[in-house]
Enzyme design. Structure first.
Site, PDB file in Angstrom:
ATOM      1  N   ARG A 141      47.562 -26.140  49.574  1.00 42.43           N
ATOM      2  CA  ARG A 141      46.449 -26.067  50.514  1.00 42.43           C
ATOM      3  C   ARG A 141      46.252 -24.641  51.040  1.00 42.43           C
ATOM      4  O   ARG A 141      46.209 -23.699  50.276  1.00 42.43           O
ATOM      5  CB  ARG A 141      46.633 -27.093  51.622  1.00 42.43           C
ATOM      6  CG  ARG A 141      46.546 -28.548  51.112  1.00 42.43           C
ATOM      7  CD  ARG A 141      46.545 -29.556  52.231  1.00 42.43           C
ATOM      8  NE  ARG A 141      46.289 -30.903  51.723  1.00 42.43           N
ATOM      9  CZ  ARG A 141      46.223 -31.975  52.492  1.00 42.43           C
ATOM     10  NH1 ARG A 141      46.409 -31.869  53.798  1.00 42.43           N
ATOM     11  NH2 ARG A 141      45.973 -33.164  51.972  1.00 42.43           N
ATOM     12  N   SER A 142      46.185 -24.470  52.352  1.00 44.32           N
ATOM     13  CA  SER A 142      45.818 -23.157  52.888  1.00 44.32           C
ATOM     14  C   SER A 142      46.893 -22.090  52.735  1.00 44.32           C
ATOM     15  O   SER A 142      46.623 -20.914  53.003  1.00 44.32           O
ATOM     16  CB  SER A 142      45.414 -23.275  54.361  1.00 44.32           C
ATOM     17  OG  SER A 142      44.124 -23.814  54.470  1.00 44.32           O
ATOM     18  N   ALA A 143      48.080 -22.461  52.317  1.00 40.21           N
ATOM     19  CA  ALA A 143      49.053 -21.423  51.968  1.00 40.21           C
ATOM     20  C   ALA A 143      48.528 -20.565  50.818  1.00 40.21           C
ATOM     21  O   ALA A 143      48.998 -19.441  50.613  1.00 40.21           O
ATOM     22  CB  ALA A 143      50.394 -22.050  51.600  1.00 40.21           C
TER      23      ALA A 143
ATOM     24  N   TYR B 285      38.775 -19.605  62.314  1.00 36.02           N
ATOM     25  CA  TYR B 285      39.408 -19.873  61.016  1.00 36.02           C
ATOM     26  C   TYR B 285      38.381 -20.317  59.976  1.00 36.02           C
ATOM     27  O   TYR B 285      37.694 -21.331  60.145  1.00 36.02           O
ATOM     28  CB  TYR B 285      40.475 -20.944  61.216  1.00 36.02           C
ATOM     29  CG  TYR B 285      41.331 -21.243  60.027  1.00 36.02           C
ATOM     30  CD1 TYR B 285      41.968 -20.236  59.326  1.00 36.02           C
ATOM     31  CD2 TYR B 285      41.534 -22.556  59.612  1.00 36.02           C
ATOM     32  CE1 TYR B 285      42.784 -20.515  58.245  1.00 36.02           C
ATOM     33  CE2 TYR B 285      42.347 -22.863  58.538  1.00 36.02           C
ATOM     34  CZ  TYR B 285      42.974 -21.836  57.849  1.00 36.02           C
ATOM     35  OH  TYR B 285      43.774 -22.130  56.782  1.00 36.02           O
TER      36      TYR B 285
ATOM     37  N   LYS C 126      45.789 -19.076  50.901  1.00 33.95           N
ATOM     38  CA  LYS C 126      45.114 -17.924  51.501  1.00 33.95           C
ATOM     39  C   LYS C 126      45.997 -16.681  51.530  1.00 33.95           C
ATOM     40  O   LYS C 126      45.503 -15.555  51.414  1.00 33.95           O
ATOM     41  CB  LYS C 126      44.646 -18.274  52.917  1.00 33.95           C
ATOM     42  CG  LYS C 126      43.511 -19.297  52.979  1.00 33.95           C
ATOM     43  CD  LYS C 126      43.106 -19.558  54.427  1.00 33.95           C
ATOM     44  CE  LYS C 126      41.875 -20.454  54.536  1.00 33.95           C
ATOM     45  NZ  LYS C 126      42.191 -21.872  54.282  1.00 33.95           N
TER      46      LYS C 126
END
Length: 394
Positions: free
Chosen positions: A70-72, A160, A74
């Site tokens: 997921r957002s890891a 965010y 980024k």
């Protein structure tokens, strides 16, 4: 009792103990955690079920099991822009429109690359959400974001960019790198030199290695250290309000994609669809801050490392509603994203996964899980592991 495989170096036994307790007390299904210190791997553990349903049944997690983080993602995507800057191919203070002329519309003419990395671009949502098919076609996302009017004056505040970060960062990499997609850039400039099982856009033939995501419930975590009072409104409460910017930001793709769908996993979504092993996530962060014991290259020059972890945005977040701190593409240590120490930087993934580095302690950390809990930043399982690492370093 869960069968934990792998090894820890002398002095890092508390990490193994915390990993076991995650299964016994926090509802873990399948997971792995790896820690590097000063370029040497000191923790490498995995356990549980990889192809997990809600009851935890399925094929066993192996040392090579990868997972959607997921957002890891980024944190990996941000490194691409910082490497382009480090190599003289990108000016952080230039307008995004210098590289992506179509973006210079509707009040976004002065949005800089620095704003984009620091969640200050003002476009965390879309007036008209994209379908999963549009979101992953490589064209509709950048086109919609280029046409989108900002939700606040760009550069004046931060919020965010949960989903739109995919197209904002991905398109900048494409334009500044001479036509290389974000997935190709990660493969050629990060994963291949470091020998990582890490992808933004899963290649054909790797699908069998990826664990299946399942939602789980777990006991409510205590407030993170330093968070003295419950915020007036939690992220979950804001998300439940269909009129909120929080809901709009996380709903920029509607309906939410099925993360177990091979088509989604093959998509090059820089905000959310990265896939990695814990070992590779930790090795990536270790390489950002120093050389690796086995000869793997250091990625960030000292000046780039300083830029990555210097606060660009801090205070009330228009999307996450709590106070957040961001450097250039990375969350920084704070009440809403507690890492190892004030010098840490990295990125969590909604529901569990976490990768970060602590240059002062020489730490690269990676944790991945397929048991997705209802949280955005401070997952109790990841935080238990971080506390254990901190204990080992005392």
């Amino acid at each position: 009792m869960v069968d934990v495989l792998g090894a820890v170096a002398d002095g890092f036994e508390p990490v193994r103990e915390a990993f076991v307790r995650n299964f016994e007390e926090r509802g873990e299904l399948g997971a792995a955690v790896t820690v590097y210190r000063d370029g040497r791997k000191v923790v490498d553990l995995w356990a549980g079920a990889a192809d997990a349903d809600d009851d935890g049944t399925g094929a066993a997690w192996t040392e090579d099991t990868a997972q959607v983080v997921r957002s890891a993602t980024k944190g990996v995507a941000s490194a691409c822009l910082l490497l382009l800057h480090q190599r003289g191919q990108l000016d952080l203070d230039a307008p995004v429109g210098t590289y992506w002329p179509e973006f210079k519309t509707a009040g976004k003419e002065r949005v800089t690359v620095r704003d984009a990395l620091a969640h200050r671009a003002g476009v965390p949502a879309l007036d008209t959400p994209l379908t999963p098919e549009q979101a992953t076609d490589g064209v509709s996302g950048p086109r919609a974001l280029a046409a989108q009017a900002p939700f606040w004056v760009p550069g004046s505040d931060h919020g965010y960019h949960a989903m739109t970060y995919s197209w904002l960062i991905g398109e900048l990499v494409l334009r500044a790198s001479g036509g290389r997609s974000i997935g190709r850039y990660v493969a050629e400039e990060i994963a291949r030199p470091l020998g990582l099982d890490l992808w933004v856009g899963l290649p054909a033939g790797q699908e069998a290695r990826v664990g299946r995501i399942a939602a789980i419930r777990a006991p409510e975590a205590p407030p993170a250290a330093g968070l003295r009072a419950r915020p007036k409104r939690s992220v979950s409460e804001a998300y439940d309000d269909p009129r909120s910017l929080t809901r709009q930001a996380f709903g920029a793709i509607d309906p939410l994609p099925d993360e177990n769908d091979p088509a989604y996993r093959a998509a090059e979504l820089a905000a959310s669809a990265g896939i990695a092993t814990a070992r590779s996530l930790a090795r990536f962060y270790a390489a950002l801050v120093g050389g690796l014991e086995d000869g793997g290259p250091r990625l960030f020059a000292p000046a780039t490392l300083t830029s990555a972890r210097t606060a660009e945005s801090e205070g009330p977040d228009r999307v996450l509603v709590v106070n957040t701190r961001f450097g250039l593409g990375y969350m920084l240590h704070g009440p809403s994203s507690p890492f190892l120490s004030p010098g840490s930087f990295g990125h969590p993934g909604r529901g569990g996964s976490l990768g970060f580095a602590d240059p002062d302690a020489g730490i690269g950390f990676g944790y991945v899980t397929n048991g997705m809990q209802k949280n955005v930043t401070a997952d109790p399982r990841a935080q238990a592991l971080v506390r254990a690492v901190r204990e080992c370093l005392r």
